[in-house]
Motif scaffolding. Structure first.
Motif: not given
Length: 443
Positions: A202-208, A222-231
């Motif tokens: 449920n994280q967005t680009s504002d989250d970490v 992570i390579k195969n499943n895009p994650i919205q948050s900042r890594l």
């Protein structure tokens, strides 16, 4: 009035029941075992209806929402009935998170999550109003009721993440993923991995999202499943541009244009895995603008977690170490890796589909005797029987410690690091650890 049914009358269940009542739900608690007196007293005191030693379907299937204890698997017939009736099932962290505006820092992983959560809380609490909950101490629901912290550090398990809907930590940490609890995931490692990664769903680009970049399982996902948050990864081996890495015995943390360098010589916790835990916790602290001096001092005075490589006593120059919290092979791997003397190893309990091969190098190099402490030790004998001169079994902690005392010589270690769950002979890993400490003190 909406009806909340709580399955399980333990710490999380009773916390959730109280929070539900406070928020205007009609609450019913149901536990198929007996409810401990302390929890029963709370339910009676707050006039919350409950039943024990049974589940009455008619009182459960009329719920608007069900909160189930993380210990209850999906395969239980009652859970299937609830699902079939289309009733929403949530975990206690999901429920509690709906009633707080605090910033949530959630930590999961197969190992290291308790230490990382405790250390993160230790780093934040001097400068922020921060609570520590989840799998540690008082339930999250109870703390949301009793405090108005601005930040919560939560240790969350895959079981708790299995039943989230909107749960969204601003900062999520994944310490590592190794095969664990596969008995709850149809022995499919992929299911367990997916479960851990629900921490970011449920994280967005504002989250970490802070994670171990050295862990191949995590990197592949992570390579195969895009994650919205900042890594913000951390690593012992690679140079990390945004995140944390280890170089010349220093932890280097870079976030945007701000960099801090932390020496690790005086870290209170020993071992490579604890440098990783320190990197994860310090990244959170740096992100939340905790002063560098505070981070350094806190890392140096943090005493660690009970039952996790806890030095108990030295008797006749033999060091006794309680690592009862090592309930899987990977945790025991870290424990054996950090042994710097011949070791008498106490192991065993409920095997969750363990593969002991990765421990073999340490057995050859460091372990002089093995004491198996479980109701069924056949798999341990099969794995290690030919590798050590002394391998014995017992079903009593006091006897295990007495055997260890006889076998150990001056300069040796006696290590309780079971690599298994504790439920065959003990109430939980805390009970197992305390029995070990008591047995050592009674030598």
């Amino acid at each position: 009035m909406k009806r909340l049914v709580v399955l399980g009358g333990g710490e999380s269940g009773v916390g959730a029941a109280r929070l539900g009542k406070e928020k205007g739900f009609q609450v019913f608690v149901s536990d198929k075992n007996t409810i401990a007196k302390a929890y029963k007293d709370v339910l009676l005191n707050y006039e919350i209806e409950f039943e024990e030693e049974k589940h009455t379907a008619s009182k459960i299937l009329n719920a608007d929402v069900v909160m189930k204890s993380p210990g209850i698997p999906e395969t239980v017939p009652l859970v299937k009935q609830i699902r079939a009736a289309g009733i929403s099932i949530i975990s206690e962290i999901e429920l509690a998170s709906r009633y707080t505006d605090a910033m949530l820092i959630a930590i999961t992983g197969s190992n290291g999550k308790t230490t990382t959560a405790s250390l993160t809380h230790h780093l934040l609490k001097t400068e922020l109003s921060a609570g520590l909950a989840g799998n540690i101490g008082d339930s999250f629901a109870k703390q949301v009721l009793n405090f108005s912290h601005t930040h919560y550090v939560l240790e969350v398990s895959s079981f708790q993440l299995d039943d989230i809907e909107r749960f969204k930590p601003h900062i999520a940490i994944l310490t590592n993923i190794t095969p664990d609890h596969l008995d709850r995931y149809n022995y499919q490692f992929e299911n367990y991995i997916a479960s851990k990664f629900r921490i970011v769903e449920n994280q967005t680009s504002d989250d970490v999202f802070i994670y171990d970049a050295d862990d191949e399982v995590i990197s592949d996902w992570i390579k195969n499943n895009p994650i919205q948050s900042r890594l913000l990864p951390f690593s012992l081996t690679k140079t990390i541009e945004q995140g944390a890495y280890f170089k010349n015995k220093n932890i280097v943390i870079t976030i945007d244009n701000s960099q801090i360098i932390m020496p690790t010589e005086n870290l209170a916790l020993e071992g490579k895995h604890n440098i990783k835990n320190a990197m994860a916790a310090s990244t959170v602290a740096h992100l939340l603008k905790i002063r560098k001096q505070t981070i350094r001092e806190s890392l140096e005075n943090f005493q660690g977690v009970e039952h996790r490589l806890e030095y108990v006593l030295k008797i006749n120059k033999v060091q006794y170490i309680n690592d009862s919290k090592a309930t899987n092979v990977n945790a025991t791997y870290f424990a054996l890796e950090s042994m710097d003397a011949p070791t008498v190893w106490i192991v065993g309990g409920v095997d969750k589909g363990n593969d002991y091969k990765e421990l073999f190098p340490f057995i050859n190099e460091k372990v002089k005797a093995i004491i198996c402490l479980g109701t069924d030790n056949s798999k341990l004998f099969e794995a290690f029987g030919n590798m050590v001169d002394i391998i014995v079994e017992t079903q009593y902690m006091s006897e295990a410690v007495k055997i260890a005392y006889k076998v150990a010589d001056a300069g040796d270690n006696v290590l309780l690091s079971p690599a298994c769950a504790s439920f065959d002979l003990f109430e939980n890993y805390e009970d197992r650890g305390r029995q070990f400490k008591n047995a050592v003190r009674n030598l």
